[in-house]
Design an enzyme around this catalytic site. Structure first.
Site, PDB file in Angstrom:
ATOM      1  N   ARG A 172       1.135  -1.355   0.088  1.00 33.90           N
ATOM      2  CA  ARG A 172      -0.006   0.083  -0.097  1.00 33.90           C
ATOM      3  C   ARG A 172       1.071   1.255   0.014  1.00 33.90           C
ATOM      4  O   ARG A 172       0.403   2.147   0.560  1.00 33.90           O
ATOM      5  CB  ARG A 172      -0.984  -0.066   1.305  1.00 33.90           C
ATOM      6  CG  ARG A 172      -2.013  -1.257   1.319  1.00 33.90           C
ATOM      7  CD  ARG A 172      -2.800  -1.154  -0.134  1.00 33.90           C
ATOM      8  NE  ARG A 172      -3.725  -2.541  -0.012  1.00 33.90           N
ATOM      9  CZ  ARG A 172      -3.366  -3.743  -0.553  1.00 33.90           C
ATOM     10  NH1 ARG A 172      -2.335  -3.871  -1.379  1.00 33.90           N
ATOM     11  NH2 ARG A 172      -4.492  -4.463  -0.586  1.00 33.90           N
ATOM     12  N   SER A 222     -11.486  -0.941   2.359  1.00 35.12           N
ATOM     13  CA  SER A 222     -10.834  -1.504   3.695  1.00 35.12           C
ATOM     14  C   SER A 222     -10.332  -0.213   4.426  1.00 35.12           C
ATOM     15  O   SER A 222      -9.678   0.666   3.971  1.00 35.12           O
ATOM     16  CB  SER A 222      -9.632  -2.195   3.353  1.00 35.12           C
ATOM     17  OG  SER A 222     -10.040  -3.547   2.683  1.00 35.12           O
ATOM     18  N   GLU A 292      -5.814   3.052   6.295  1.00 37.10           N
ATOM     19  CA  GLU A 292      -5.485   2.797   4.550  1.00 37.10           C
ATOM     20  C   GLU A 292      -6.207   3.794   4.176  1.00 37.10           C
ATOM     21  O   GLU A 292      -5.870   4.554   3.064  1.00 37.10           O
ATOM     22  CB  GLU A 292      -6.175   1.561   4.198  1.00 37.10           C
ATOM     23  CG  GLU A 292      -5.666   1.329   2.816  1.00 37.10           C
ATOM     24  CD  GLU A 292      -5.963  -0.068   2.278  1.00 37.10           C
ATOM     25  OE1 GLU A 292      -6.621  -0.176   1.241  1.00 37.10           O
ATOM     26  OE2 GLU A 292      -5.408  -0.983   3.127  1.00 37.10           O
TER      27      GLU A 292
END
Length: 300
Positions: A172, A222, A292
């Site tokens: 990420r 998410s 996130e």
């Protein structure tokens, strides 16, 4: 205050006082002072030059699928790379695509050419540029695995093309997270496959996603990154927070890793819930959950 006439002399694609709730998958967010649907690198450079020359803050966004915009909105200019920059061409096993193309649309074009390697990304609700920015992934695949090179505008205004190994890809994360870069396009390297097999794989992943994820509610995907050695959703579920709500924001009762907008949620509802989840999980398990989702704009 933005000099509106001056900005309109730079671009015809500007909207003022635009509701950001209409441009994010969370369906949350106040107004942006100015919202520009750019159509190419030249227009991006012109808008950035305007912002720098006038000390106007600016930010780049794609489909708004991984961001939470504050209730106070965004001061300055939002540069939106979307459908006006969504061209794609495929030559053999190589895909050339602009940053604004939705990954779902790109997946359809790739399927038509019987190319394999992109199946994991078919259901990710974002643009290719946004996916590259955060090295998006799902079901064991990550964009870094299939990116050959990325073309982008550097903080100094130069346009560069770099191979994937020079872009600091990790979980990420990419070099672009450091700020000041604008992703324009990329080259993907895939492999020839069987059309029916690729279509079946995409359908299987879509079914699994629909079964496990709360797709009927607005969200930013998410909410937390996967903590090392754990799964965020499992920790949140084990903490007894499934279905827990603050205002219109709720921990999904289908998948605890998602905070959803069950109706009328404000950004403050979401941030308060995120902080409550973090506090509870830390107290119970000693694990810090890093968001996130990107928090954008003025905090209230």
């Amino acid at each position: 205050m933005i000099d509106r006439e001056a900005l309109m002399s730079v671009t015809d694609n500007v909207l003022f006082d635009e509701k950001m709730s209409e441009h994010t998958t969370f369906r949350i967010g106040g107004r942006a002072d100015a919202f520009v649907n750019v159509s190419g690198a030249l227009e991006i450079e012109k808008v950035i030059h305007f912002c720098r020359d006038t000390d106007t803050p600016y930010m780049i966004m794609g489909n708004g699928s991984n961001m939470l915009v504050s209730d106070s909105g965004i001061r300055g200019v939002v540069i939106h790379i979307g459908k006006n920059m969504s061209k794609c061409r495929i030559e053999g096993e190589t895909v050339f695509a602009e940053a604004g193309i939705l990954m779902s649309n790109l997946a359809k074009k790739i399927l038509e050419e019987s190319l394999t390697g992109f199946e994991f990304a078919a259901g990710i609700p974002g643009t290719l540029g946004g996916g590259i920015y955060m090295n998006a992934g799902a079901y064991g695949g990550e964009l870094k695995d299939i990116i050959e090179s990325v073309t982008f505008i550097c903080p100094d205004g130069l346009i560069k093309t770099e191979t994937a190994d020079k872009l600091d890809f990790s979980y990420r994360h990419s070099k672009f997270c450091e700020g000041g870069y604008t992703i324009l396009s990329c080259k993907l390297k895939l492999k020839k496959g069987n059309y029916d097999d690729i279509k079946a794989r995409m359908a299987d992943l879509a079914t699994r996603r629909a079964e496990k994820q709360p797709l009927s509610f607005p969200s930013a995907g998410s909410t937390f990154k996967r903590p090392e050695g754990h799964f965020a959703g499992k920790l949140i579920q084990d903490a007894g927070l499934m279905g827990y709500s603050i205002g219109g924001a709720m921990v999904s009762d289908k998948h605890a890793g998602f905070v959803v907008n069950k109706g009328g949620a404000t950004a403050k509802d979401v941030t308060d819930l995120i902080e409550y989840i973090q506090k509870t999980v830390m107290e119970k398990f000693g694990v810090y959950l890093e968001p996130e989702v990107r928090l954008i704009g003025e905090r209230t």
